[in-house]
Design a protein around this motif. Structure first.
Motif, PDB file in Angstrom:
ATOM      1  N   UNK A   9      16.516  81.328  -7.131  1.00  0.00           N
ATOM      2  CA  UNK A   9      15.581  80.268  -6.812  1.00  0.00           C
ATOM      3  C   UNK A   9      16.159  79.252  -5.842  1.00  0.00           C
ATOM      4  N   UNK A  10      15.446  78.111  -5.584  1.00  0.00           N
ATOM      5  CA  UNK A  10      15.881  77.132  -4.590  1.00  0.00           C
ATOM      6  C   UNK A  10      17.192  76.441  -4.941  1.00  0.00           C
ATOM      7  N   UNK A  11      17.418  76.149  -6.235  1.00  0.00           N
ATOM      8  CA  UNK A  11      18.651  75.479  -6.617  1.00  0.00           C
ATOM      9  C   UNK A  11      19.852  76.382  -6.376  1.00  0.00           C
ATOM     10  N   UNK A  12      19.743  77.640  -6.792  1.00  0.00           N
ATOM     11  CA  UNK A  12      20.848  78.584  -6.585  1.00  0.00           C
ATOM     12  C   UNK A  12      21.064  78.823  -5.094  1.00  0.00           C
ATOM     13  N   UNK A  13      19.971  78.942  -4.324  1.00  0.00           N
ATOM     14  CA  UNK A  13      20.095  79.134  -2.874  1.00  0.00           C
ATOM     15  C   UNK A  13      20.726  77.901  -2.229  1.00  0.00           C
ATOM     16  N   UNK A  14      20.347  76.708  -2.718  1.00  0.00           N
ATOM     17  CA  UNK A  14      20.948  75.476  -2.212  1.00  0.00           C
ATOM     18  C   UNK A  14      22.429  75.408  -2.506  1.00  0.00           C
ATOM     19  N   UNK A  15      22.839  75.938  -3.677  1.00  0.00           N
ATOM     20  CA  UNK A  15      24.260  75.981  -4.010  1.00  0.00           C
ATOM     21  C   UNK A  15      25.025  76.886  -3.042  1.00  0.00           C
ATOM     22  N   UNK A  16      24.366  77.979  -2.618  1.00  0.00           N
ATOM     23  CA  UNK A  16      25.012  78.864  -1.650  1.00  0.00           C
ATOM     24  C   UNK A  16      25.153  78.158  -0.302  1.00  0.00           C
ATOM     25  N   UNK A  17      24.093  77.434   0.132  1.00  0.00           N
ATOM     26  CA  UNK A  17      24.163  76.712   1.407  1.00  0.00           C
ATOM     27  C   UNK A  17      25.252  75.645   1.372  1.00  0.00           C
ATOM     28  N   UNK A  18      25.179  74.747   0.378  1.00  0.00           N
ATOM     29  CA  UNK A  18      26.174  73.672   0.277  1.00  0.00           C
ATOM     30  C   UNK A  18      27.557  74.248   0.015  1.00  0.00           C
ATOM     31  N   UNK A  19      27.610  75.274  -0.838  1.00  0.00           N
ATOM     32  CA  UNK A  19      28.896  75.880  -1.164  1.00  0.00           C
ATOM     33  C   UNK A  19      29.539  76.543   0.028  1.00  0.00           C
ATOM     34  N   UNK A  20      28.745  77.221   0.866  1.00  0.00           N
ATOM     35  CA  UNK A  20      29.284  77.843   2.072  1.00  0.00           C
ATOM     36  C   UNK A  20      29.768  76.801   3.068  1.00  0.00           C
ATOM     37  N   UNK A  21      29.114  75.637   3.089  1.00  0.00           N
ATOM     38  CA  UNK A  21      29.500  74.598   4.039  1.00  0.00           C
ATOM     39  C   UNK A  21      30.695  73.793   3.546  1.00  0.00           C
ATOM     40  N   UNK A  22      30.673  73.389   2.277  1.00  0.00           N
ATOM     41  CA  UNK A  22      31.769  72.566   1.762  1.00  0.00           C
ATOM     42  C   UNK A  22      32.895  73.502   1.337  1.00  0.00           C
ATOM     43  N   UNK A  23      33.633  73.963   2.302  1.00  0.00           N
ATOM     44  CA  UNK A  23      34.724  74.896   2.052  1.00  0.00           C
ATOM     45  C   UNK A  23      36.039  74.337   2.529  1.00  0.00           C
ATOM     46  N   UNK A  24      36.766  75.147   3.271  1.00  0.00           N
ATOM     47  CA  UNK A  24      38.090  74.735   3.731  1.00  0.00           C
ATOM     48  C   UNK A  24      38.014  73.603   4.740  1.00  0.00           C
ATOM     49  N   UNK A  25      36.867  73.506   5.477  1.00  0.00           N
ATOM     50  CA  UNK A  25      36.774  72.520   6.535  1.00  0.00           C
ATOM     51  C   UNK A  25      36.968  71.095   6.067  1.00  0.00           C
ATOM     52  N   UNK A  26      36.307  70.726   4.971  1.00  0.00           N
ATOM     53  CA  UNK A  26      36.381  69.342   4.513  1.00  0.00           C
ATOM     54  C   UNK A  26      37.790  68.974   4.063  1.00  0.00           C
ATOM     55  N   UNK A  27      38.574  69.953   3.627  1.00  0.00           N
ATOM     56  CA  UNK A  27      39.929  69.655   3.187  1.00  0.00           C
ATOM     57  C   UNK A  27      40.914  69.574   4.354  1.00  0.00           C
ATOM     58  N   UNK A  28      40.636  70.287   5.435  1.00  0.00           N
ATOM     59  CA  UNK A  28      41.590  70.364   6.539  1.00  0.00           C
ATOM     60  C   UNK A  28      41.176  69.559   7.766  1.00  0.00           C
TER      61      UNK A  28
END
Length: 443
Positions: A9-28
């Motif tokens: 559903x939309x919540x799980x799909x949103x988790x994939x979108x946000x999860x794919x974006x908030x990855x190594x980039x924000x830490x480095x």
């Protein structure tokens, strides 16, 4: 074929979108942006606005083609078989590079506890092991990936939000002002120099559209997941990275290999820095799992359209594109070995730069696709909105590509050029000439 119980559903799909974006980039990224200065806050806002535009384009395509086959499927429908093939091929290759960068982030954080990770051969072996571990997780289906991404997102967000929140308590306006522009050039040059780096943190904005095949109601859920995921990730980036710019001077930030951990150590001590490293490692692993699903779904859609060999296409009993996942893992392992460098930082920068320019090229094709398909929108007002978003998104994508280094543009041109003979060979039956195939090609 997938049944409804295997879809999300939309919540799980949103988790994939946000999860794919908030990855190594924000830490480095704060370390990379430290060489520019705190003026990069303007770059964050510009890129967030541009990525919301691109996300809107991807969502609009999903609504126009609710039963479509993801981003490259939309390009195929709007711009024809060749550009559909080219976008699928380019996007697929970009996921190899991007996924290797994320896998390197996992092993990089692991190096905090295992000094042997500084040896290139050991680092490569551990990175490849992480790739195959996440492949096994993906073979269990999209539902498990969504749950894994949700848990990893919470673990990843917790230290970032804590450091960001407490960083504002420690925020020093004088440090922020002194670090405003440390490039020695104009403010305009500093801002434009930051855009290419920052957009790495936003790659994945199209994830909900790409995995639309595993979403229950794509016409409703994809736009919600895309906008929500981009806003969640973008605001998190801006709040946390701005806080860091007021705690750590730009010169120290640029020299840091783990800026969030360093700030955590200043506030709470070394134990907190170690905990943050563990959270970062888990988050990067979750991001890798989600991105591997996106890459495999891209190849799966291309295979169903006849653009990639159909032998790649197979959905297992868990609804996972099993053959594409295994092939992608093999190719990622090859990229990992081929880009092996003296340091993790050198290898990370190399694969990140290539992932960015190839992804943005596909975003540009998506904008052109919506521009072409917008003629089918009945409402004049909605049609104008779609066309305006397409043109604005295309301009943003062209700007990012134009700011890329020459060697990156050269490699990207080579990748695009290779698609011509590959496409002709793919469409050339035994005994026919290229001219005969082109004469029969679809318009």
């Amino acid at each position: 074929m997938r049944n409804r119980d295997q879809k999300i559903g939309p919540l799980a799909a949103g988790m994939i979108v946000a999860g794919n974006m908030i990855g190594s980039g924000v830490f480095l990224l704060p370390a990379s942006l430290g060489a520019i200065g705190s003026i990069t806050i303007i770059g964050w806002v510009v890129v967030l606005a541009g990525c919301l535009l691109l996300g809107w384009v991807c969502s609009a395509l999903a609504m126009l083609r609710p039963s479509g086959l993801g981003l490259t499927g939309y390009v195929h429908d709007a711009l024809g078989r060749y550009l559909g093939f080219q976008s699928a091929f380019v996007y697929w290759i970009s996921t190899w590079f991007g996924n290797v960068a994320i896998a390197l982030a996992v092993t990089g954080y692991l190096g905090t506890f295992v000094p042997a990770m500084k040896v290139p051969a050991v680092l490569a072996g551990a990175t490849i092991a992480i790739i195959w571990l996440m492949t096994i997780v993906n073979l269990s289906g999209a539902k498990l990936i969504a749950r894994f991404e949700g848990v990893a997102l919470v673990l990843g967000l917790a230290p970032i939000l804590l450091v960001g929140a407490f960083g504002w308590v420690w925020f020093n306006p004088d440090i922020f002002a002194a670090s405003w522009n440390v490039t020695g050039g104009s403010d305009t040059h500093a801002i434009t120099a930051s855009l290419g780096l920052i957009i790495w943190a936003f790659l994945g904005l199209e994830s909900a559209a790409v995995v639309a095949a595993v979403v229950k109601r794509p016409e409703r859920d994809v736009p919600l997941a895309t906008a929500g995921g981009i806003l969640l990730a973008g605001l998190t980036y801006i709040i946390a990275c701005t806080a860091l710019s007021g705690v750590m001077p730009a010169a120290e930030m640029a020299a840091s290999t783990a800026p969030f951990a360093d700030v955590a150590a200043r506030i709470w001590g070394p134990v907190a820095a170690s905990i943050l490293a563990v959270c970062a490692m888990v988050k990067a692993a979750g991001t890798l799992a989600g991105w591997m699903l996106v890459g495999a779904e891209t190849a799966e859609a291309a295979a169903q359209l006849g653009l990639f060999p159909r032998t790649l296409s197979k959905i297992n009993r868990h609804g996972a594109p099993s053959r594409n996942l295994i092939v992608t893992a093999v190719l990622m392992s090859v990229v990992c070995l081929a880009t092996l460098s003296g340091t993790l930082g050198e290898q990370f920068s190399m694969v990140v730069n290539m992932a960015v320019i190839l992804n943005v090229l596909v975003y540009a094709y998506a904008c052109l696709s919506l521009l072409r398909l917008s003629g089918g929108i009945a409402s004049p007002a909605a049609r104008m909105r779609a066309q305006a978003a397409s043109v604005a998104g295309l301009g943003f994508a062209i700007l990012i590509i134009a700011l890329s280094e020459l060697w990156m543009l050269g490699v990207a041109a080579l990748v695009v050029g290779v698609t011509v003979p590959l496409y002709l060979l793919r469409r050339l039956p035994v005994g026919e000439t290229v001219g005969q195939v082109e004469a029969k090609a679809e318009p």
